[in-house]
Every structure is written in C-alpha cells, then in structure tokens.
Scaffold this motif. Sequence first.
Motif, short mmCIF file in Angstrom:
data_model
loop_
_atom_site.label_atom_id
_atom_site.label_comp_id
_atom_site.label_asym_id
_atom_site.label_seq_id
_atom_site.Cartn_x
_atom_site.Cartn_y
_atom_site.Cartn_z
N HIS A 182 -34.28 -17.87 48.14
CA HIS A 182 -32.94 -18.15 48.18
C HIS A 182 -32.25 -18.61 46.85
CE1 HIS A 182 -32.84 -18.97 52.64
NE2 HIS A 182 -34.12 -19.11 52.66
N CYS A 183 -31.46 -18.20 46.34
CA CYS A 183 -30.84 -18.70 45.33
C CYS A 183 -29.99 -19.69 45.44
CB CYS A 183 -29.74 -17.70 44.42
SG CYS A 183 -29.16 -17.87 42.96
N VAL A 184 -30.35 -21.05 44.77
CA VAL A 184 -29.90 -22.27 44.75
C VAL A 184 -29.11 -22.75 43.66
CG1 VAL A 184 -30.20 -24.76 45.46
CG2 VAL A 184 -31.45 -22.97 46.58
N VAL A 185 -27.81 -23.11 43.56
CA VAL A 185 -27.12 -23.59 42.49
C VAL A 185 -26.70 -24.96 42.56
CG1 VAL A 185 -26.16 -21.15 41.85
CG2 VAL A 185 -25.13 -22.48 43.18
N SER A 186 -26.42 -25.56 41.39
CA SER A 186 -25.82 -27.07 41.56
C SER A 186 -24.98 -27.20 40.30
CB SER A 186 -27.06 -28.00 41.56
OG SER A 186 -27.64 -28.04 40.21
N ASP A 187 -24.44 -28.29 40.40
CA ASP A 187 -23.72 -28.68 39.13
C ASP A 187 -24.28 -30.04 38.60
OD1 ASP A 187 -21.44 -28.23 37.65
OD2 ASP A 187 -20.30 -29.91 38.13
N VAL A 188 -25.62 -29.95 38.45
CA VAL A 188 -26.51 -31.06 37.84
C VAL A 188 -27.02 -30.86 36.54
CG1 VAL A 188 -28.50 -32.35 38.02
CG2 VAL A 188 -27.23 -31.91 39.97
N SER A 189 -26.63 -31.43 35.48
CA SER A 189 -27.00 -31.12 34.05
C SER A 189 -27.83 -32.26 33.67
CB SER A 189 -25.68 -30.97 33.16
OG SER A 189 -24.76 -32.04 33.20
N ASP A 190 -28.01 -33.16 34.02
CA ASP A 190 -28.90 -34.32 33.72
C ASP A 190 -30.25 -34.10 33.76
OD1 ASP A 190 -30.33 -36.60 33.38
OD2 ASP A 190 -28.61 -38.12 34.01
N THR A 229 -26.04 -35.58 51.82
CA THR A 229 -25.89 -36.65 50.77
C THR A 229 -26.37 -36.16 49.45
OG1 THR A 229 -27.92 -38.11 51.36
CG2 THR A 229 -25.89 -38.43 52.49
N GLY A 230 -26.03 -36.77 48.26
CA GLY A 230 -26.58 -36.42 47.08
C GLY A 230 -26.05 -35.29 46.42
N PRO A 231 -26.38 -34.67 45.29
CA PRO A 231 -25.56 -33.80 44.50
C PRO A 231 -25.34 -32.58 45.55
CG PRO A 231 -27.56 -34.46 43.29
CD PRO A 231 -27.78 -35.08 44.54
N LEU A 232 -24.06 -31.81 45.05
CA LEU A 232 -23.99 -30.58 46.06
C LEU A 232 -24.85 -29.43 45.78
CD1 LEU A 232 -22.13 -29.03 48.04
CD2 LEU A 232 -20.63 -28.74 46.14
N LEU A 233 -25.57 -29.00 46.67
CA LEU A 233 -26.38 -27.64 46.34
C LEU A 233 -25.86 -26.36 47.15
CD1 LEU A 233 -30.05 -29.30 46.27
CD2 LEU A 233 -28.43 -28.95 44.41
N VAL A 234 -25.67 -25.38 46.48
CA VAL A 234 -25.39 -24.18 47.33
C VAL A 234 -26.47 -23.08 47.64
CG1 VAL A 234 -23.56 -22.31 47.72
CG2 VAL A 234 -22.87 -24.68 46.75
N ALA A 257 -15.92 -24.54 44.63
CA ALA A 257 -14.82 -24.83 45.70
C ALA A 257 -15.35 -26.18 46.48
CB ALA A 257 -14.78 -23.66 46.78
N GLY A 258 -16.71 -26.11 46.64
CA GLY A 258 -17.24 -27.32 47.51
C GLY A 258 -17.07 -28.48 46.78
N ALA A 259 -17.20 -28.43 45.58
CA ALA A 259 -16.92 -29.98 44.47
C ALA A 259 -15.64 -30.29 44.64
CB ALA A 259 -17.46 -29.49 43.23
N ALA A 260 -14.60 -29.43 44.53
CA ALA A 260 -13.23 -29.61 44.84
C ALA A 260 -12.85 -30.06 46.32
CB ALA A 260 -12.26 -28.37 44.42
N GLY A 265 -24.52 -32.73 49.16
CA GLY A 265 -25.81 -32.28 50.07
C GLY A 265 -26.10 -30.97 49.74
N LEU A 266 -27.02 -30.39 50.61
CA LEU A 266 -27.39 -28.89 50.54
C LEU A 266 -26.37 -27.98 51.62
CD1 LEU A 266 -29.38 -26.66 49.87
CD2 LEU A 266 -30.69 -27.25 51.75
N ARG A 267 -25.89 -27.16 51.04
CA ARG A 267 -25.10 -26.26 51.98
C ARG A 267 -25.17 -24.81 51.90
NH1 ARG A 267 -21.03 -29.75 54.62
NH2 ARG A 267 -20.97 -31.71 53.32
N GLU A 268 -25.05 -23.99 52.82
CA GLU A 268 -25.31 -22.50 52.97
C GLU A 268 -24.11 -21.93 52.41
OE1 GLU A 268 -26.77 -20.99 56.52
OE2 GLU A 268 -28.77 -22.33 56.40
N LEU A 269 -24.21 -20.98 51.58
CA LEU A 269 -23.21 -20.08 50.92
C LEU A 269 -22.32 -19.62 51.98
CD1 LEU A 269 -21.80 -18.85 48.53
CD2 LEU A 269 -23.54 -16.87 48.57
N ALA A 270 -23.08 -18.80 52.98
CA ALA A 270 -22.12 -18.53 54.01
C ALA A 270 -21.14 -19.31 54.61
CB ALA A 270 -22.97 -17.66 55.15
N GLY A 271 -21.45 -20.59 54.79
CA GLY A 271 -20.61 -21.70 55.44
C GLY A 271 -19.48 -21.93 54.52
N LEU A 272 -19.41 -21.49 53.22
CA LEU A 272 -18.30 -21.99 52.40
C LEU A 272 -17.52 -20.92 52.03
CD1 LEU A 272 -20.43 -24.26 49.87
CD2 LEU A 272 -19.22 -24.97 51.65
N ALA A 273 -17.75 -19.67 52.83
CA ALA A 273 -17.12 -18.49 52.50
C ALA A 273 -15.64 -18.70 52.48
CB ALA A 273 -17.34 -17.30 53.43
#
Length: 377
Positions: A182-190, A229-234, A257-260, A265-273
Amino acid sequence: MESSEGGRFLRLVSEHGDDPELLEGAVRAARGRSEMVAALPEEETRRHTRALLRGVLAALADGVPGEELLAAAERLGSDRARQGVPVAAFLDGFQAGRAHLVRTLIADGRRRGVPDALLLDGVSRIDEINTALVHRMVHAHRVAELEMARTTREGRVQMLRQLLHGESVPVLAPLDPDAEYHCVVSDVSDPAVAAGLEARLAAAGPALCGLVDGRLAALVARLPAPVRTGPLLVAAPPARPGAVAPLYDLGRRALRAGAAAGLAGLRELAGLALLTVTEAEPDLGGLLASGLLGGLDRDDPFHRELAATALAYLGHGGRIEPTAAALHVHGNTVKYRVRRFQELTGGALLDPSGGTAVERTAHWWWALRHWLAAPGG
C-alpha cells in the motif's frame, strides 16, 4: 613504585613486547571466549591483538596510553561494528586477551622473583589502561553503527523516492519486487511526528518509510487498524513497487482534498475518489452552485445553516435520525430545514420516486460543498 624495584617490572614488560607466545595466547583466549570473534578470520583477530598488546606494554613502560594505542582501540571498535559483531561479543574477546596478558606477566614475574606488590601495582596500571581502551572501543563501535544505520536508511529512502517518482530502479530489501504494498501518503513534515507514524506503519508488517517531497510517505505490506484521529493518511490499494508511482500522485491529490475537507486519520484512496475529483475542478463546482443554489444568499446565516443541513442529509443517505444526531438537533428540525431548503432552491435533494438518481445527488453534494466553502457574511 621505587625506581630500582620498578625497573624489574619494566624489564619484565619489555621482554614480552614482541613475544609471539604471548600474542598467540591472547588470540586463542579472545577467540575461545567469543563465538562471534572466533567466526572472524584468525588473522583479523591477530592483527588487532598485536597492535593492542604492543600499545599496552608500551603504556606500562611510559605510564600513560599513547595516541597510537587509543587509535588501535578505536579501529577495533569500528571494525567490529562494520563486521556485525555486537559490543558485548567483542568486549568478551578483548577482556579474555587482557586476562591472558595479566596471567602471563604474573606467572613470569613470580618465576623471576618480582615482589607481589610490584606485580599488583602493574596489574592496577593494566586495569587503568584497560578502562581507557574500553571507553574508546565502545564509543567507536557506536559511532560506526550510527553511520552505517544512517547510510543504509538514506539508501532505502532514496529508493523509496525513486519508486514513488516512477524511476526505474532495482527493488532491494526491505521490499520484495514481486510483493504488493500500500502506498501511504501524509502531509507530515515534522521529523519527530513522522518517526511516530513510521513506528505505527511498520508495526503492521514489512514497510519502507521516509520523507519524500518533504512529507512522510511509505510502502507498507499491511495497513494498521483504521482510526479517525491524528494526521490525515491516505492509503492506496496494494500494488507492486514498480507500479506505485501513479498511486502516489493520486494519493497526494486525495490528501489535498481530504485536508481541505477537514478529514483526519487513516483513509482509503478509493473512499476519497469523489472528493478528490470535485476538489480538482472548482470552476465546475461554481457552475453547479450557481445553477442549483441560486435561491440561497451566502450572507444569510440561516441559508448557510440550511445548506449545511442539506449536505449532512445527503451524506447520511436521506435518513433523518442519523442526520439529526450528526448535527445535534431534533429530527423535526432536520425535516423543516430540508423542506425549507427545497422551497428556496426549487429542487428535490433526493428522487421523490425513491429512485437512485446518483448523478443528480452527486451534483447537489458538489454544489453544496462548493457553496459552503465560499466565504459568507
């Protein structure tokens, strides 16, 4: 130690400076005490033992460990780290060699009539030197371990970056080129927050994590338990390492799109289509809002309340009670707001015949999201 008496001990030490039997005995002792040291080539053990013995004997004569001896201790610690020998294992061998040296000097000294007090003093000096050497060896071992870990990690993260960017590179450990991840992406830079997320992602199975394009990304064999909960992960569907680049691009779009939308928390890519597609076309969203919601005034708080209720109503499949629970209002309030919304807009949110009307429902949803996102009074 009186100079005349001390001279007897120094002569004893000097006579063992190039003693091949002392060297070979120390080598056998080191290899016999530690299995991991014994697994190394014998000449490797002999090379370090020779340098240390000569340095220790010279230090006994000079009174202090010389830089050459300290450098030999650092080389031993560093080499053993690069050879994969743990600190405890190589220190076992080193201490066995030290014990052999002490036993040899004491036995030979007693045969020569060197007083026990002088021998005891000599052993104390050997222990002082031994302590200094151990400190140098352990420090050098740790430094080498950190350097290797950093180099290994940098190489792996570089491979991750290349795979996610679509470059053709050999797929090496910890990844399997024939396995799916699974390819997981986030907006976490810290880096500190990223380290915590890495531990969570890697706990579920084989994983490769790192900062890619300034944000934490990962390829994981299994996803952790979903949370909201926690940082958004796709997380994208599983794919082989050579095919993850398109999913990485889609994941980053879905992440924006999810951040906007305020997701977490952890979200599946297909669910955010749908969210991803509509977020990428704001002009179309504006056209839909103008066509469907012309009867609403953005500056009217009540109209914005009606629009928010209508969006929640769509999100809960037109069911009153779940919508009311989500908005923390009474069910009759939801019914009233939906009815008033439809009066103002002149359209039904759901197909009155009970049909699916998927396209029209999606248009309402898209228009409402766009309309509510725009600033009002």
